[in-house]
Design an enzyme around this catalytic site. Structure first.
Site, PDB file in Angstrom:
ATOM      1  N   HIS A   1       2.491   3.344  -8.991  1.00  0.00           N
ATOM      2  CA  HIS A   1       2.355   1.903  -9.256  1.00  0.00           C
ATOM      3  C   HIS A   1       3.566   1.394 -10.048  1.00  0.00           C
ATOM      4  O   HIS A   1       4.040   0.286  -9.825  1.00  0.00           O
ATOM      5  CB  HIS A   1       1.066   1.628 -10.031  1.00  0.00           C
ATOM      6  CG  HIS A   1      -0.177   1.975  -9.251  1.00  0.00           C
ATOM      7  ND1 HIS A   1      -0.385   1.557  -7.957  1.00  0.00           N
ATOM      8  CD2 HIS A   1      -1.290   2.686  -9.575  1.00  0.00           C
ATOM      9  CE1 HIS A   1      -1.552   2.011  -7.519  1.00  0.00           C
ATOM     10  NE2 HIS A   1      -2.119   2.704  -8.486  1.00  0.00           N
TER      11      HIS A   1
ATOM     12  N   ARG B   1      -5.066  -2.854   8.651  1.00  0.00           N
ATOM     13  CA  ARG B   1      -6.163  -3.784   8.377  1.00  0.00           C
ATOM     14  C   ARG B   1      -5.727  -4.755   7.292  1.00  0.00           C
ATOM     15  O   ARG B   1      -4.738  -4.528   6.590  1.00  0.00           O
ATOM     16  CB  ARG B   1      -7.431  -3.035   7.972  1.00  0.00           C
ATOM     17  CG  ARG B   1      -7.248  -2.079   6.837  1.00  0.00           C
ATOM     18  CD  ARG B   1      -8.561  -1.406   6.427  1.00  0.00           C
ATOM     19  NE  ARG B   1      -8.306  -0.356   5.454  1.00  0.00           N
ATOM     20  CZ  ARG B   1      -8.244   0.943   5.735  1.00  0.00           C
ATOM     21  NH1 ARG B   1      -8.459   1.366   6.952  1.00  0.00           N
ATOM     22  NH2 ARG B   1      -7.975   1.822   4.786  1.00  0.00           N
TER      23      ARG B   1
ATOM     24  N   TRP C   1       2.882   7.987  -2.516  1.00  0.00           N
ATOM     25  CA  TRP C   1       4.293   8.176  -2.904  1.00  0.00           C
ATOM     26  C   TRP C   1       4.360   9.081  -4.134  1.00  0.00           C
ATOM     27  O   TRP C   1       5.171  10.002  -4.197  1.00  0.00           O
ATOM     28  CB  TRP C   1       4.915   6.808  -3.199  1.00  0.00           C
ATOM     29  CG  TRP C   1       6.372   6.847  -3.543  1.00  0.00           C
ATOM     30  CD1 TRP C   1       7.423   6.721  -2.673  1.00  0.00           C
ATOM     31  CD2 TRP C   1       6.936   7.027  -4.851  1.00  0.00           C
ATOM     32  NE1 TRP C   1       8.610   6.813  -3.365  1.00  0.00           N
ATOM     33  CE2 TRP C   1       8.350   7.004  -4.698  1.00  0.00           C
ATOM     34  CE3 TRP C   1       6.407   7.202  -6.133  1.00  0.00           C
ATOM     35  CZ2 TRP C   1       9.218   7.140  -5.772  1.00  0.00           C
ATOM     36  CZ3 TRP C   1       7.276   7.357  -7.209  1.00  0.00           C
ATOM     37  CH2 TRP C   1       8.668   7.318  -7.018  1.00  0.00           C
TER      38      TRP C   1
ATOM     39  N   ASN D   1       1.352   3.405  -2.913  1.00  0.00           N
ATOM     40  CA  ASN D   1       1.886   3.852  -4.211  1.00  0.00           C
ATOM     41  C   ASN D   1       1.350   5.237  -4.587  1.00  0.00           C
ATOM     42  O   ASN D   1       2.084   6.091  -5.081  1.00  0.00           O
ATOM     43  CB  ASN D   1       1.488   2.876  -5.326  1.00  0.00           C
ATOM     44  CG  ASN D   1       2.132   1.520  -5.163  1.00  0.00           C
ATOM     45  OD1 ASN D   1       3.105   1.386  -4.443  1.00  0.00           O
ATOM     46  ND2 ASN D   1       1.587   0.511  -5.826  1.00  0.00           N
TER      47      ASN D   1
ATOM     48  N   SER E   1      -7.011  -6.097  -5.823  1.00  0.00           N
ATOM     49  CA  SER E   1      -8.048  -6.762  -5.024  1.00  0.00           C
ATOM     50  C   SER E   1      -9.380  -6.768  -5.767  1.00  0.00           C
ATOM     51  O   SER E   1      -9.580  -5.985  -6.709  1.00  0.00           O
ATOM     52  CB  SER E   1      -8.214  -6.054  -3.680  1.00  0.00           C
ATOM     53  OG  SER E   1      -9.026  -4.911  -3.836  1.00  0.00           O
TER      54      SER E   1
ATOM     55  N   ARG F   1       2.062  -5.069   5.994  1.00  0.00           N
ATOM     56  CA  ARG F   1       1.308  -4.056   5.242  1.00  0.00           C
ATOM     57  C   ARG F   1       2.062  -2.738   5.317  1.00  0.00           C
ATOM     58  O   ARG F   1       2.331  -2.240   6.421  1.00  0.00           O
ATOM     59  CB  ARG F   1      -0.113  -3.878   5.786  1.00  0.00           C
ATOM     60  CG  ARG F   1      -0.878  -2.836   4.977  1.00  0.00           C
ATOM     61  CD  ARG F   1      -2.330  -2.706   5.339  1.00  0.00           C
ATOM     62  NE  ARG F   1      -2.987  -1.778   4.421  1.00  0.00           N
ATOM     63  CZ  ARG F   1      -4.211  -1.894   3.952  1.00  0.00           C
ATOM     64  NH1 ARG F   1      -4.964  -2.918   4.330  1.00  0.00           N
ATOM     65  NH2 ARG F   1      -4.720  -1.007   3.133  1.00  0.00           N
TER      66      ARG F   1
ATOM     67  N   ARG G   1      -0.745   9.109 -10.093  1.00  0.00           N
ATOM     68  CA  ARG G   1      -0.762   7.879  -9.277  1.00  0.00           C
ATOM     69  C   ARG G   1      -0.108   6.714 -10.012  1.00  0.00           C
ATOM     70  O   ARG G   1       0.544   5.865  -9.421  1.00  0.00           O
ATOM     71  CB  ARG G   1      -2.211   7.515  -8.913  1.00  0.00           C
ATOM     72  CG  ARG G   1      -2.845   8.462  -7.916  1.00  0.00           C
ATOM     73  CD  ARG G   1      -4.303   8.083  -7.670  1.00  0.00           C
ATOM     74  NE  ARG G   1      -4.427   6.740  -7.151  1.00  0.00           N
ATOM     75  CZ  ARG G   1      -4.267   6.401  -5.874  1.00  0.00           C
ATOM     76  NH1 ARG G   1      -3.998   7.321  -4.979  1.00  0.00           N
ATOM     77  NH2 ARG G   1      -4.402   5.156  -5.478  1.00  0.00           N
TER      78      ARG G   1
ATOM     79  N   ASP H   1       0.832  -1.204   0.000  1.00  0.00           N
ATOM     80  CA  ASP H   1       0.000   0.000   0.000  1.00  0.00           C
ATOM     81  C   ASP H   1       0.870   1.259   0.000  1.00  0.00           C
ATOM     82  O   ASP H   1       1.969   1.237   0.554  1.00  0.00           O
ATOM     83  CB  ASP H   1      -0.912  -0.025   1.239  1.00  0.00           C
ATOM     84  CG  ASP H   1      -2.114   0.875   1.070  1.00  0.00           C
ATOM     85  OD1 ASP H   1      -2.330   1.408  -0.049  1.00  0.00           O
ATOM     86  OD2 ASP H   1      -2.856   1.063   2.049  1.00  0.00           O
TER      87      ASP H   1
ATOM     88  N   ASN I   1     -10.636  -3.379  -6.063  1.00  0.00           N
ATOM     89  CA  ASN I   1      -9.912  -2.317  -6.784  1.00  0.00           C
ATOM     90  C   ASN I   1     -10.608  -1.879  -8.078  1.00  0.00           C
ATOM     91  O   ASN I   1     -10.283  -0.825  -8.639  1.00  0.00           O
ATOM     92  CB  ASN I   1      -8.466  -2.735  -7.090  1.00  0.00           C
ATOM     93  CG  ASN I   1      -7.548  -2.660  -5.879  1.00  0.00           C
ATOM     94  OD1 ASN I   1      -6.534  -3.341  -5.802  1.00  0.00           O
ATOM     95  ND2 ASN I   1      -7.888  -1.826  -4.896  1.00  0.00           N
ATOM     96  N   TRP I   2     -11.601  -2.650  -8.542  1.00  0.00           N
ATOM     97  CA  TRP I   2     -12.363  -2.241  -9.737  1.00  0.00           C
ATOM     98  C   TRP I   2     -13.098  -0.939  -9.487  1.00  0.00           C
ATOM     99  O   TRP I   2     -13.496  -0.249 -10.419  1.00  0.00           O
ATOM    100  CB  TRP I   2     -13.393  -3.319 -10.123  1.00  0.00           C
ATOM    101  CG  TRP I   2     -12.777  -4.621 -10.543  1.00  0.00           C
ATOM    102  CD1 TRP I   2     -12.764  -5.771  -9.816  1.00  0.00           C
ATOM    103  CD2 TRP I   2     -12.115  -4.926 -11.781  1.00  0.00           C
ATOM    104  NE1 TRP I   2     -12.112  -6.775 -10.510  1.00  0.00           N
ATOM    105  CE2 TRP I   2     -11.713  -6.273 -11.718  1.00  0.00           C
ATOM    106  CE3 TRP I   2     -11.817  -4.177 -12.927  1.00  0.00           C
ATOM    107  CZ2 TRP I   2     -11.032  -6.907 -12.751  1.00  0.00           C
ATOM    108  CZ3 TRP I   2     -11.137  -4.811 -13.966  1.00  0.00           C
ATOM    109  CH2 TRP I   2     -10.752  -6.154 -13.873  1.00  0.00           C
TER     110      TRP I   2
HETATM  111  C1  FPP Z   1      -1.979   0.153  -3.334  1.00  0.00           C
HETATM  112  O1  FPP Z   1      -1.495   1.485  -3.307  1.00  0.00           O
HETATM  113  C2  FPP Z   1      -1.398  -0.554  -4.449  1.00  0.00           C
HETATM  114  C3  FPP Z   1      -2.104  -1.184  -5.452  1.00  0.00           C
HETATM  115  C4  FPP Z   1      -3.571  -1.216  -5.502  1.00  0.00           C
HETATM  116  C5  FPP Z   1      -1.432  -1.828  -6.585  1.00  0.00           C
HETATM  117  C6  FPP Z   1      -0.211  -2.629  -6.235  1.00  0.00           C
HETATM  118  C7  FPP Z   1       0.493  -2.928  -7.504  1.00  0.00           C
HETATM  119  C8  FPP Z   1       1.812  -2.857  -7.683  1.00  0.00           C
HETATM  120  C9  FPP Z   1       2.806  -2.593  -6.616  1.00  0.00           C
HETATM  121  C10 FPP Z   1       2.354  -3.087  -9.041  1.00  0.00           C
HETATM  122  C11 FPP Z   1       2.840  -4.500  -9.164  1.00  0.00           C
HETATM  123  C12 FPP Z   1       1.820  -5.279  -9.862  1.00  0.00           C
HETATM  124  C13 FPP Z   1       1.884  -6.605 -10.133  1.00  0.00           C
HETATM  125  C14 FPP Z   1       0.779  -7.237 -10.864  1.00  0.00           C
HETATM  126  C15 FPP Z   1       2.955  -7.492  -9.742  1.00  0.00           C
HETATM  127  P1  FPP Z   1      -2.563   2.662  -3.348  1.00  0.00           P
HETATM  128  O2  FPP Z   1      -2.815   3.045  -4.755  1.00  0.00           O
HETATM  129  O3  FPP Z   1      -3.801   2.260  -2.595  1.00  0.00           O
HETATM  130  O4  FPP Z   1      -1.794   3.796  -2.590  1.00  0.00           O
HETATM  131  P2  FPP Z   1      -2.442   4.941  -1.694  1.00  0.00           P
HETATM  132  O5  FPP Z   1      -3.047   4.260  -0.488  1.00  0.00           O
HETATM  133  O6  FPP Z   1      -1.267   5.783  -1.337  1.00  0.00           O
HETATM  134  O7  FPP Z   1      -3.443   5.660  -2.537  1.00  0.00           O
END
Ligand code: FPP
Length: 239
Positions: A32, A185, A20, A17, A60, A179, A28, A15, A63-64
Protein backbone atom coordinates in the site's frame (compact mmCIF):
# COMPACT_ATOMS: atom_id res chain seq x y z
CA UNK A 1 -11.57 21.82 -27.75
CA UNK A 2 -9.97 18.95 -25.87
CA UNK A 3 -8.51 15.98 -27.79
CA UNK A 4 -11.26 13.30 -28.14
CA UNK A 5 -8.55 10.61 -28.17
CA UNK A 6 -7.70 11.50 -24.58
CA UNK A 7 -10.30 10.62 -21.93
CA UNK A 8 -11.42 13.66 -19.92
CA UNK A 9 -12.14 11.52 -16.89
CA UNK A 10 -10.19 8.39 -15.94
CA UNK A 11 -11.17 6.28 -12.92
CA UNK A 12 -8.87 3.65 -11.46
CA UNK A 13 -9.32 0.58 -9.26
CA UNK A 14 -5.81 0.34 -7.81
CA UNK A 15 -5.61 -3.41 -7.19
CA UNK A 16 -2.63 -5.64 -6.52
CA UNK A 17 -0.74 -3.90 -3.70
CA UNK A 18 -0.90 -6.98 -1.47
CA UNK A 19 0.41 -9.33 -4.18
CA UNK A 20 3.17 -6.89 -5.09
CA UNK A 21 4.35 -6.96 -1.47
CA UNK A 22 3.95 -10.73 -1.13
CA UNK A 23 6.11 -11.34 -4.21
CA UNK A 24 8.89 -9.44 -2.41
CA UNK A 25 8.30 -11.18 0.94
CA UNK A 26 7.18 -7.85 2.41
CA UNK A 27 4.14 -7.16 4.62
CA UNK A 28 0.99 -6.09 2.71
CA UNK A 29 1.32 -2.63 4.21
CA UNK A 30 4.50 -2.07 2.18
CA UNK A 31 2.47 -2.73 -0.97
CA UNK A 32 0.00 0.00 0.00
CA UNK A 33 2.90 2.34 0.81
CA UNK A 34 4.43 1.73 -2.62
CA UNK A 35 0.91 2.10 -4.09
CA UNK A 36 0.65 5.56 -2.59
CA UNK A 37 3.95 6.61 -4.25
CA UNK A 38 2.71 5.14 -7.54
CA UNK A 39 -0.49 7.15 -7.20
CA UNK A 40 1.35 10.43 -6.70
CA UNK A 41 3.45 9.74 -9.81
CA UNK A 42 0.37 8.65 -11.80
CA UNK A 43 -1.48 11.90 -11.04
CA UNK A 44 1.34 13.84 -12.73
CA UNK A 45 1.48 11.42 -15.66
CA UNK A 46 -2.26 11.65 -16.32
CA UNK A 47 -2.22 15.44 -15.99
CA UNK A 48 0.71 15.69 -18.45
CA UNK A 49 -1.32 13.71 -20.99
CA UNK A 50 -4.31 16.04 -20.72
CA UNK A 51 -6.64 14.05 -18.45
CA UNK A 52 -8.79 16.56 -16.53
CA UNK A 53 -10.39 14.32 -13.90
CA UNK A 54 -8.80 11.36 -12.13
CA UNK A 55 -10.82 9.32 -9.64
CA UNK A 56 -9.17 6.57 -7.62
CA UNK A 57 -10.67 3.84 -5.46
CA UNK A 58 -8.58 4.08 -2.28
CA UNK A 59 -10.85 2.39 0.29
CA UNK A 60 -14.16 0.71 -0.43
CA UNK A 61 -17.18 0.34 1.85
CA UNK A 62 -16.25 -3.36 1.90
CA UNK A 63 -12.57 -2.89 2.86
CA UNK A 64 -13.54 -2.74 6.57
CA UNK A 65 -13.77 -6.54 6.34
CA UNK A 66 -9.96 -6.75 6.05
CA UNK A 67 -7.90 -7.68 9.14
CA UNK A 68 -8.01 -4.78 11.60
CA UNK A 69 -4.24 -4.20 11.47
CA UNK A 70 -4.43 -3.77 7.68
CA UNK A 71 -7.36 -1.32 8.04
CA UNK A 72 -5.57 0.74 10.68
CA UNK A 73 -2.36 0.58 8.62
CA UNK A 74 -4.21 1.98 5.60
CA UNK A 75 -5.76 4.75 7.72
CA UNK A 76 -2.38 5.85 9.10
CA UNK A 77 -0.81 5.59 5.66
CA UNK A 78 -3.39 8.04 4.37
CA UNK A 79 -2.77 10.47 7.24
CA UNK A 80 1.00 10.27 6.70
CA UNK A 81 0.48 10.49 2.93
CA UNK A 82 -1.54 13.71 3.22
CA UNK A 83 1.23 15.24 5.35
CA UNK A 84 3.95 14.02 3.00
CA UNK A 85 2.42 14.81 -0.38
CA UNK A 86 -0.21 17.52 -0.01
CA UNK A 87 2.17 20.45 -0.53
CA UNK A 88 3.57 18.85 -3.67
CA UNK A 89 0.12 18.13 -5.09
CA UNK A 90 -0.89 21.70 -4.33
CA UNK A 91 2.22 23.11 -6.07
CA UNK A 92 1.46 20.87 -9.06
CA UNK A 93 -2.04 22.36 -9.42
CA UNK A 94 -3.98 19.29 -8.26
CA UNK A 95 -7.44 19.92 -6.85
CA UNK A 96 -8.20 17.22 -4.27
CA UNK A 97 -11.69 16.07 -3.35
CA UNK A 98 -12.72 13.08 -1.29
CA UNK A 99 -15.92 11.17 -2.00
CA UNK A 100 -17.50 8.57 0.25
CA UNK A 101 -19.18 8.13 3.61
CA UNK A 102 -17.24 10.27 6.08
CA UNK A 103 -19.44 9.33 9.03
CA UNK A 104 -17.46 6.16 9.83
CA UNK A 105 -13.92 7.55 9.56
CA UNK A 106 -11.89 9.11 12.35
CA UNK A 107 -12.00 12.82 13.15
CA UNK A 108 -8.25 13.02 12.39
CA UNK A 109 -8.82 11.74 8.89
CA UNK A 110 -11.88 13.93 8.32
CA UNK A 111 -9.83 16.98 9.34
CA UNK A 112 -7.02 15.93 6.97
CA UNK A 113 -9.46 15.54 4.06
CA UNK A 114 -11.13 18.90 4.85
CA UNK A 115 -7.73 20.58 4.93
CA UNK A 116 -6.66 19.01 1.62
CA UNK A 117 -9.92 20.08 -0.05
CA UNK A 118 -9.74 23.64 1.26
CA UNK A 119 -6.07 24.15 0.45
CA UNK A 120 -6.41 22.94 -3.15
CA UNK A 121 -9.88 24.32 -3.94
CA UNK A 122 -8.48 26.91 -6.39
CA UNK A 123 -6.30 24.47 -8.38
CA UNK A 124 -7.18 23.74 -12.00
CA UNK A 125 -4.55 21.47 -13.56
CA UNK A 126 -6.23 18.17 -12.70
CA UNK A 127 -9.16 17.18 -10.47
CA UNK A 128 -8.27 14.27 -8.19
CA UNK A 129 -11.17 12.53 -6.47
CA UNK A 130 -10.22 10.03 -3.82
CA UNK A 131 -13.01 7.51 -3.26
CA UNK A 132 -12.64 6.63 0.40
CA UNK A 133 -15.14 4.54 2.34
CA UNK A 134 -17.00 4.69 -0.95
CA UNK A 135 -19.35 2.25 -2.67
CA UNK A 136 -21.43 2.77 -5.81
CA UNK A 137 -24.54 1.41 -4.09
CA UNK A 138 -23.98 3.65 -1.08
CA UNK A 139 -23.68 6.63 -3.44
CA UNK A 140 -26.96 5.87 -5.22
CA UNK A 141 -28.73 5.34 -1.91
CA UNK A 142 -27.48 8.58 -0.38
CA UNK A 143 -28.57 10.45 -3.55
CA UNK A 144 -32.08 8.93 -3.31
CA UNK A 145 -32.25 9.79 0.40
CA UNK A 146 -31.27 13.39 -0.36
CA UNK A 147 -33.97 13.65 -3.04
CA UNK A 148 -36.59 12.17 -0.68
CA UNK A 149 -35.54 14.49 2.15
CA UNK A 150 -35.93 17.46 -0.21
CA UNK A 151 -39.50 16.34 -0.90
CA UNK A 152 -38.95 15.69 -4.63
CA UNK A 153 -42.08 13.83 -5.85
CA UNK A 154 -41.51 10.38 -7.48
CA UNK A 155 -42.64 11.58 -10.93
CA UNK A 156 -40.05 14.39 -10.83
CA UNK A 157 -37.16 12.04 -10.07
CA UNK A 158 -35.24 11.63 -13.33
CA UNK A 159 -31.63 10.75 -14.20
CA UNK A 160 -30.48 14.34 -14.02
CA UNK A 161 -32.07 14.90 -10.61
CA UNK A 162 -30.31 11.83 -9.24
CA UNK A 163 -26.96 12.57 -10.94
CA UNK A 164 -26.86 15.99 -9.32
CA UNK A 165 -27.06 14.36 -5.88
CA UNK A 166 -24.32 11.78 -6.44
CA UNK A 167 -21.01 12.46 -4.77
CA UNK A 168 -19.18 13.03 -8.08
CA UNK A 169 -21.80 15.47 -9.40
CA UNK A 170 -19.07 18.00 -10.26
CA UNK A 171 -17.36 15.65 -12.73
CA UNK A 172 -18.35 14.33 -16.15
CA UNK A 173 -18.96 10.55 -16.19
CA UNK A 174 -15.70 8.60 -16.50
CA UNK A 175 -14.70 7.86 -20.10
CA UNK A 176 -12.23 5.18 -19.08
CA UNK A 177 -12.14 2.89 -16.05
CA UNK A 178 -8.84 1.10 -15.48
CA UNK A 179 -8.44 -1.84 -13.12
CA UNK A 180 -4.99 -3.18 -12.36
CA UNK A 181 -4.23 -6.52 -10.70
CA UNK A 182 -5.88 -8.89 -13.19
CA UNK A 183 -9.46 -9.08 -11.88
CA UNK A 184 -12.23 -8.13 -14.30
CA UNK A 185 -14.96 -6.56 -12.20
CA UNK A 186 -16.05 -3.15 -10.95
CA UNK A 187 -16.36 -4.12 -7.26
CA UNK A 188 -19.04 -1.54 -6.50
CA UNK A 189 -17.05 1.39 -7.97
CA UNK A 190 -18.95 4.23 -9.73
CA UNK A 191 -21.86 1.96 -10.71
CA UNK A 192 -24.12 4.75 -11.99
CA UNK A 193 -21.37 6.72 -13.71
CA UNK A 194 -19.84 3.64 -15.40
CA UNK A 195 -22.81 3.27 -17.78
CA UNK A 196 -20.86 4.15 -20.95
CA UNK A 197 -17.29 4.01 -19.70
CA UNK A 198 -14.70 2.03 -21.62
CA UNK A 199 -13.21 -0.65 -19.36
CA UNK A 200 -9.51 -1.51 -19.38
CA UNK A 201 -8.14 -4.41 -17.36
CA UNK A 202 -4.46 -5.15 -16.95
CA UNK A 203 -2.50 -7.82 -15.09
CA UNK A 204 0.00 -5.19 -14.01
CA UNK A 205 -0.09 -4.76 -10.21
CA UNK A 206 -0.87 -1.23 -9.05
CA UNK A 207 2.62 -0.45 -7.64
CA UNK A 208 4.04 -1.27 -11.11
CA UNK A 209 1.61 0.98 -12.98
CA UNK A 210 3.99 3.55 -14.47
CA UNK A 211 3.97 6.01 -17.38
CA UNK A 212 4.46 3.24 -19.96
CA UNK A 213 1.44 1.36 -18.55
CA UNK A 214 -0.59 4.57 -18.68
CA UNK A 215 0.36 5.03 -22.34
CA UNK A 216 -0.84 1.47 -23.08
CA UNK A 217 -4.18 2.11 -21.38
CA UNK A 218 -4.68 5.41 -23.20
CA UNK A 219 -3.71 3.84 -26.54
CA UNK A 220 -6.32 1.10 -25.98
CA UNK A 221 -8.89 3.80 -25.21
CA UNK A 222 -8.00 5.74 -28.38
CA UNK A 223 -8.73 2.60 -30.43
CA UNK A 224 -12.22 2.05 -29.06
CA UNK A 225 -15.39 3.08 -30.94
CA UNK A 226 -17.66 4.85 -28.51
CA UNK A 227 -21.28 4.58 -29.64
CA UNK A 228 -23.31 5.23 -26.45
CA UNK A 229 -25.95 2.77 -27.66
CA UNK A 230 -26.11 4.36 -31.15
CA UNK A 231 -24.27 3.54 -34.39
CA UNK A 232 -21.09 4.93 -35.89
CA UNK A 233 -22.14 7.60 -38.42
CA UNK A 234 -19.95 6.45 -41.36
CA UNK A 235 -21.04 2.85 -40.91
CA UNK A 236 -24.68 3.90 -40.83
CA UNK A 237 -24.25 5.87 -44.07
CA UNK A 238 -22.36 3.18 -46.01
CA UNK A 239 -24.09 0.13 -44.56
C1 FPP B 1 -6.07 -2.96 -3.37
O1 FPP B 1 -4.95 -3.83 -3.35
C2 FPP B 1 -5.69 -1.67 -2.83
C3 FPP B 1 -6.30 -1.04 -1.76
C4 FPP B 1 -7.43 -1.62 -1.03
C5 FPP B 1 -5.81 0.24 -1.24
C6 FPP B 1 -5.43 1.25 -2.28
C7 FPP B 1 -4.68 2.33 -1.59
C8 FPP B 1 -3.57 2.91 -2.05
C9 FPP B 1 -2.97 2.66 -3.38
C10 FPP B 1 -2.89 3.90 -1.19
C11 FPP B 1 -3.28 5.29 -1.60
C12 FPP B 1 -4.30 5.77 -0.68
C13 FPP B 1 -4.92 6.97 -0.75
C14 FPP B 1 -5.91 7.32 0.28
C15 FPP B 1 -4.71 7.97 -1.77
P1 FPP B 1 -5.10 -5.21 -2.57
O2 FPP B 1 -4.66 -5.02 -1.17
O3 FPP B 1 -6.50 -5.73 -2.71
O4 FPP B 1 -4.08 -6.11 -3.35
P2 FPP B 1 -4.20 -7.68 -3.58
O5 FPP B 1 -5.41 -7.90 -4.46
O6 FPP B 1 -2.92 -8.00 -4.27
O7 FPP B 1 -4.32 -8.32 -2.24
Amino acid sequence: MSDPQIPRHVAVVMDGNGRWAKARLLPRFMGHKQGMDTLVAAIGEFARRGVEYLTVFAFSSENWKRPSDEVSGLMSLVLIGVQKYLEKLHRDGVRVRVVGDRAAISQHLRDAWDHAEQLTAGNRRINLSVAFNYGGRWDMLQACRKALAEGIPPEALDEDTLSRRLSLSYAPDPDLIIRTGGEMRLSNFLLWQAAYAELYFTDSLWPDFDGAQIDKALAAYANRDRRYGGVIEDLAQTG
